[in-house]
Motif scaffolding. Structure first.
Motif, PDB file in Angstrom:
ATOM      1  N   SER A  17       0.829  -1.209   0.000  1.00 32.65           N
ATOM      2  CA  SER A  17       0.000   0.000   0.000  1.00 32.65           C
ATOM      3  C   SER A  17       0.863   1.258   0.000  1.00 32.65           C
ATOM      4  CB  SER A  17      -0.934   0.010   1.212  1.00 32.65           C
ATOM      5  OG  SER A  17      -1.878  -1.033   1.135  1.00 32.65           O
ATOM      6  N   THR A  27       2.439   1.659  -3.505  1.00 32.68           N
ATOM      7  CA  THR A  27       1.465   2.069  -4.524  1.00 32.68           C
ATOM      8  C   THR A  27       0.727   3.346  -4.141  1.00 32.68           C
ATOM      9  OG1 THR A  27      -0.152   0.551  -3.506  1.00 32.68           O
ATOM     10  CG2 THR A  27       1.134  -0.272  -5.387  1.00 32.68           C
ATOM     11  N   ARG A  71      -1.283   4.151  -1.637  1.00 31.54           N
ATOM     12  CA  ARG A  71      -2.691   3.997  -1.270  1.00 31.54           C
ATOM     13  C   ARG A  71      -2.869   4.276   0.219  1.00 31.54           C
ATOM     14  NH1 ARG A  71      -4.364  -1.658  -4.369  1.00 31.54           N
ATOM     15  NH2 ARG A  71      -3.918  -0.940  -6.516  1.00 31.54           N
TER      16      ARG A  71
END
Length: 449
Positions: A331, A334, A336
């Motif tokens: 996460s 990326t 996120r």
């Protein structure tokens, strides 16, 4: 957490983590005393000395399998039965065993006991915890009987029926509880290519390592889609790690003449399969660990660190903890904000707890490893392997266990204890009496990375 357990009239307060630690320590003390009795060992009618007895008792209660003496030739029938009882109680957990005693005696199980059981089994709620204990006992007995039956039939072809049945029961209990204690000097090496022994033993420790809650959920819902997120992750990670473990060991050891290099292709496959799936949880071996390649040993250390599933008889940081850490890492990479899997979001509170478990485990392992470099005259790989094996309550060894110094044995004993109750639980037990701070300071940024 609110302290619900205190002694009236005194200032003594115990956190559930402290009670769990004290409970396991009590079992270890009882086991140590029993193994020190003269009729527990064959050697000149004397029991083990204190340090060896403490080590063996801790290894049994913490379902590790590391042994400083040979189980089959050192212990009498009484001593072996003591080990077996310690393994079974340690695999269940002392709270599960305590609740079982309450049920048998017909005594009322109060809120305190239910809270402790919830903490011991890593459950989300108090609902149905006593009923869960009954199911755990049933699952254990059914699986152990099935495993023992298969092993007894197989071993009856090469040993008397009485010995075959006893061997089968001992190894079945040891395997299901992910202990790894065996009655042969070379563990299970003589059956490296035997399909029955390989499948029966791996079936036992894989089921024991998946976790009781996962087993019950699979049995009740009978559909992978209906399973909880915890069960899905536990099953998926177990499958991935087992397959990868098998492939890595097969490739790394294929041409090693000291392990599987001189075996037939069939035996190579069985040996690689067994050692690839056993590494995360149980301490059995069908090929000599000390003769394995460095690549295999390094990979096995990673598997031992990860361990089994939460709420199981295995150790390590647990596969779900490892999965959450990897998902959080992904996460961040990326960019996120949320940690997602199977269309579900994992809270950052749970992520932080998983990271805390991983960091705490690394700290304990490093400290013990560092101290062992002073006490033991051995290669760094052997010391590190022994250390991670003890923490993961795995029980595999490159051969160092029997040559540990008295202080080294005590250090490994302490680490096995930490590995069984959990690194974060141990940290809570040591620091839970500190008052919770009500102060929240102003936020400020710092540079990282």
């Amino acid at each position: 957490m609110v302290n619900l357990f205190k002694k009236r009239g005194n200032l003594i307060k115990l956190h559930p983590a402290q009670i769990l630690a004290i409970g396991f320590a009590t079992l270890i003390v009882i086991g140590t005393i029993l193994l020190m009795l003269p009729f527990s060992t064959y050697e000149e009618g004397r029991g083990l000395n204190f340090i060896n007895a403490l080590f063996e008792a801790t290894s049994a209660v913490c379902v590790t399998g590391l042994a400083v003496v040979d189980t089959g030739t050192t212990f009498t029938l009484f001593g072996q039965i003591v080990l077996l009882c310690l393994i079974q109680i340690g695999g269940w957990g002392f709270m599960t065993t305590g609740i079982l005693m309450f049920i048998i005696l017909g005594k009322k199980i109060g809120l305190k006991e239910r809270l402790l059981l919830q903490d011991s089994l890593n459950l989300f709620t108090l609902s149905g915890v006593v009923q869960l204990v009954r199911k755990i006992i049933r699952i254990t007995l059914i699986v152990e009987i099935l495993g023992a039956t298969a092993l007894a039939i197989r071993w009856s072809y090469e040993m008397p029926w009485g010995k075959a049945i006893y061997y089968a029961i001992f190894h079945s209990v040891s395997a299901f509880n992910n202990a790894g204690f065996g009655l042969e000097p070379d563990n299970l090496s003589k059956w490296v290519g035997d399909p029955t022994v390989n499948l029966a033993v791996t079936f036992l420790f894989i089921i024991g390592g998946i976790g009781f809650t996962v087993i019950l959920e699979v049995w009740q819902k009978k559909s992978l889609r209906k399973l909880s997120l915890h069960s899905k992750i536990a099953l998926l990670m177990t499958l991935i790690l087992n397959v990868v473990g098998f492939l890595i060991i097969f490739v790394a050891e294929f041409n090693n003449p000291h392990t599987i290099g001189n075996l037939s292709l069939n035996d190579k496959l069985w040996g690689s399969y067994f050692q690839g799936v056993v590494t995360r949880t149980a301490g059995f071996n069908t090929i000599p660990i000390g003769d394995m390649t460095l690549s295999s040993l390094v990979f096995m250390m990673a598997l031992m660190f990860i361990g089994a599933s939460s709420g199981s008889t295995g150790g390590g940081i647990k596969v779900t903890t490892f999965a959450i850490i990897m998902l959080a890492f992904w996460s961040v990479l990326t960019n996120r904000e949320d940690v997602n899997i199977f269309r579900r979001r994992i809270s950052w509170r749970l992520v932080n707890k998983s990271l805390s478990i991983g960091v705490t485990a690394i700290i304990f392992i490093f400290i013990i490893f560092f101290l062992l470099t002073f006490t033991e005259k051995a290669d760094m790989v052997d010391i590190l392997f022994e250390t991670i094996s003890a923490f993961g309550t795995v029980g595999l060894s490159t051969g160092l266990t029997g040559h540990l110094s008295p202080l080294g044995k005590l250090l490994i004993t302490f680490l096995m204890f930490i590995g069984r109750i959990g690194p974060l639980t141990m940290a809570f037990a040591l620091m839970s009496n500190r008052p919770e701070s009500k102060v929240r300071y102003a936020e400020e940024k710092i540079l990282i990375g």
